[in-house]
Design a protein around this motif. Structure first.
Motif, mmCIF file in Angstrom:
data_model
loop_
_atom_site.group_PDB
_atom_site.id
_atom_site.type_symbol
_atom_site.label_atom_id
_atom_site.label_comp_id
_atom_site.label_asym_id
_atom_site.label_seq_id
_atom_site.Cartn_x
_atom_site.Cartn_y
_atom_site.Cartn_z
ATOM 1 N N UNK A 103 15.756 -23.225 35.604
ATOM 2 C CA UNK A 103 16.704 -22.134 35.820
ATOM 3 C C UNK A 103 17.233 -22.151 37.251
ATOM 4 N N UNK A 104 16.428 -22.596 38.200
ATOM 5 C CA UNK A 104 16.891 -22.727 39.581
ATOM 6 C C UNK A 104 18.056 -23.705 39.662
ATOM 7 N N UNK A 105 17.899 -24.854 39.027
ATOM 8 C CA UNK A 105 18.957 -25.863 39.057
ATOM 9 C C UNK A 105 20.209 -25.359 38.346
ATOM 10 N N UNK A 106 20.024 -24.677 37.243
ATOM 11 C CA UNK A 106 21.177 -24.173 36.489
ATOM 12 C C UNK A 106 21.953 -23.129 37.278
ATOM 13 N N UNK A 157 11.281 -14.344 37.327
ATOM 14 C CA UNK A 157 11.344 -15.577 36.542
ATOM 15 C C UNK A 157 10.981 -16.753 37.445
ATOM 16 N N UNK A 158 10.158 -17.660 36.949
ATOM 17 C CA UNK A 158 9.780 -18.845 37.707
ATOM 18 C C UNK A 158 10.991 -19.743 37.929
ATOM 19 N N UNK A 159 11.130 -20.323 39.119
ATOM 20 C CA UNK A 159 12.263 -21.221 39.370
ATOM 21 C C UNK A 159 12.236 -22.478 38.523
ATOM 22 N N UNK A 205 16.427 -13.580 29.576
ATOM 23 C CA UNK A 205 17.862 -13.711 29.815
ATOM 24 C C UNK A 205 18.478 -12.379 30.215
ATOM 25 N N UNK A 206 18.041 -11.316 29.582
ATOM 26 C CA UNK A 206 18.533 -9.977 29.957
ATOM 27 C C UNK A 206 18.170 -9.681 31.408
ATOM 28 N N UNK A 207 16.920 -9.958 31.773
ATOM 29 C CA UNK A 207 16.468 -9.692 33.133
ATOM 30 C C UNK A 207 17.215 -10.559 34.148
ATOM 31 N N UNK A 208 17.425 -11.826 33.803
ATOM 32 C CA UNK A 208 18.096 -12.737 34.731
ATOM 33 C C UNK A 208 19.557 -12.339 34.930
#
Length: 300
Positions: free
Chosen positions: A157-160, A184-186, A198-201
Motif C-alpha cells: 500500500x505504501x508503494x501504491x 495500516x501497515x506500509x 479501504x474505508x479507513x485508508x
C-alpha cells in the motif's frame, strides 16, 4: 519532494501575487531545466496570468492565449518570491534555475544540491494532459474510485499510495502520515486489504491531506512560503521522520524501513500488531538478532 499540501501552499501564494498580471519576462539559468522546444518560452511574455493550477505535484501557471508554464519541483526544487526587479543577473546564485518576472516582483525557481531534477515545460492547455501521470485526485475521489485506482496490480500500500499513476500528489512523507492515521501497515498488499481497511485508508488519506493543507495555509498568514516552510519533515508529524520517537497514539517507538535513499516510518503497535518490519539494511546485517516484536526492542 513537495507534496499536495505543499503545492497547494505555493499555488495560493503565487496566485495572490500574479493572477491578473502579465508575465513580463522569463529567464533560464540552466540549459536543462526547460524540457520543451515548442511553444517557445518567449511566447509567454506579456501575457496575463489567468490561473494557478496544480497537476499532481506540478504547479501550472495558466496564461491567456491557451498557454501553460508547468513546473515540477522534484525533490529539492523550491519557489522564492521577491518584490520588484532583481538587482543582480542571477539572484540566489547558482541554485537559481529560472526567473519569472511580474510587475509586482519576481518568482525564482531554485534547486539545492548538485543534481538538477526540477523541470519546466511550456505547453498549450490542450496538451496539458500529456504531463499528467494519470493518478486520481485523492481529495475528490470516491471510495470506489480510490480503491480501483490503487489496485490495478498487487503492490504494498505504501508503494501504491506514492505511485503518481495511481494517485496524485502523495509522496514519501504524507504516505507515512496517512498510513499511520489509517492504522495500516506500509507493507500490506493492496489486493489483500479488507473492505474496512479501504474505508479507513480512504478516510485517512482525505483527512490527513486536508488537515495539513489547511494548517499550512493558516500558518502562512499571507506571506510567501520561506525556504524552511516547504519540507518533508515537520515537528508535529506523527510518524514521518520520527524514527526512535514515541508514537503520539500508543507511546511505543516509531520504527523505519530503509531502502536506497528512502525511509518509511511506521508504528509497529498501531499499524502492524506489534511486529517490527524487516529493515533491508539492518535485518540482513543482524540476521537472527533482528528484533521481530516491539517488546524485544527493550530487551538487553
Amino acid at each position: 519532494m513537495p507534496e499536495l499540501p505543499d503545492i497547494e501552499l505555493y499555488r495560493d501564494a503565487i496566485a495572490e501575487r500574479v493572477v491578473g498580471s502579465p508575465l513580463v519576462e522569463t529567464k533560464f539559468f540552466n540549459p536543462f531545466v526547460l524540457r520543451t522546444v515548442t511553444p517557445k518560452a518567449a511566447e509567454l511574455s506579456g501575457k496575463e496570468v489567468t490561473e494557478i493550477g496544480r497537476l499532481g505535484k506540478r504547479v501550472v501557471i495558466h496564461v491567456e492565449g491557451g498557454l501553460c508554464l508547468v513546473v515540477h519541483l522534484m525533490v529539492a526544487g523550491r519557489f522564492l518570491w521577491a518584490a520588484g526587479e532583481p538587482k543582480v543577473r542571477q539572484p540566489g546564485g547558482r541554485n537559481t534555475l529560472a526567473l519569472f518576472q511580474f510587475p509586482a516582483g519576481h518568482l525564482l525557481l531554485t534547486e539545492a544540491g548538485s543534481k538538477r531534477r526540477a523541470s519546466v515545460h511550456v505547453v498549450r492547455t490542450s496538451e496539458l494532459s500529456s504531463l499528467d501521470p494519470g493518478g486520481v485526485e485523492p481529495l475528490t475521489a470516491t471510495l470506489e474510485e480510490f480503491r480501483a485506482a490503487l489496485t490495478p496490480e498487487n503492490h504494498t500500500v505504501k508503494r501504491a499510495l506514492t505511485n503518481p499513476r495511481y494517485v496524485a500528489g502523495i509522496g514519501n512523507a504524507y504516505s507515512d502520515e496517512i498510513l499511520h492515521a489509517a492504522r495500516v501497515s506500509p507493507v500490506r498488499q493492496t489486493r489483500q486489504m479488507t473492505d474496512a481497511e479501504w474505508v479507513d485508508l480512504h478516510l485517512a488519506t482525505q483527512s490527513t491531506l486536508v488537515y495539513w493543507r489547511d494548517k499550512l495555509r493558516a500558518e502562512r498568514k499571507g506571506k510567501f512560503p520561506g525556504r524552511g516552510q516547504v519540507t518533508a519533515f515537520r515537528p508535529d508529524f506523527a510518524a514521518h521522520g520520527k524514527f526512535g520517537c514515541p508514537c503520539p497514539v500508543c507511546g511505543d517507538k516509531i520504527e523505519r524501513i530503509r531502502y536506497a535513499d528512502n525511509e518509511t516510518n511506521y508504528c509497529p503497535t498501531c499499524q502492524c500488531g506489534g511486529k517490527v518490519l524487516a529493515d533491508r539494511a539492518l535485518s540482513r546485517l543482524l540476521g537472527p538478532d533482528w528484533a521481530k516484536k516491539v517488546e524485544a526492542l527493550d530487551e538487553d
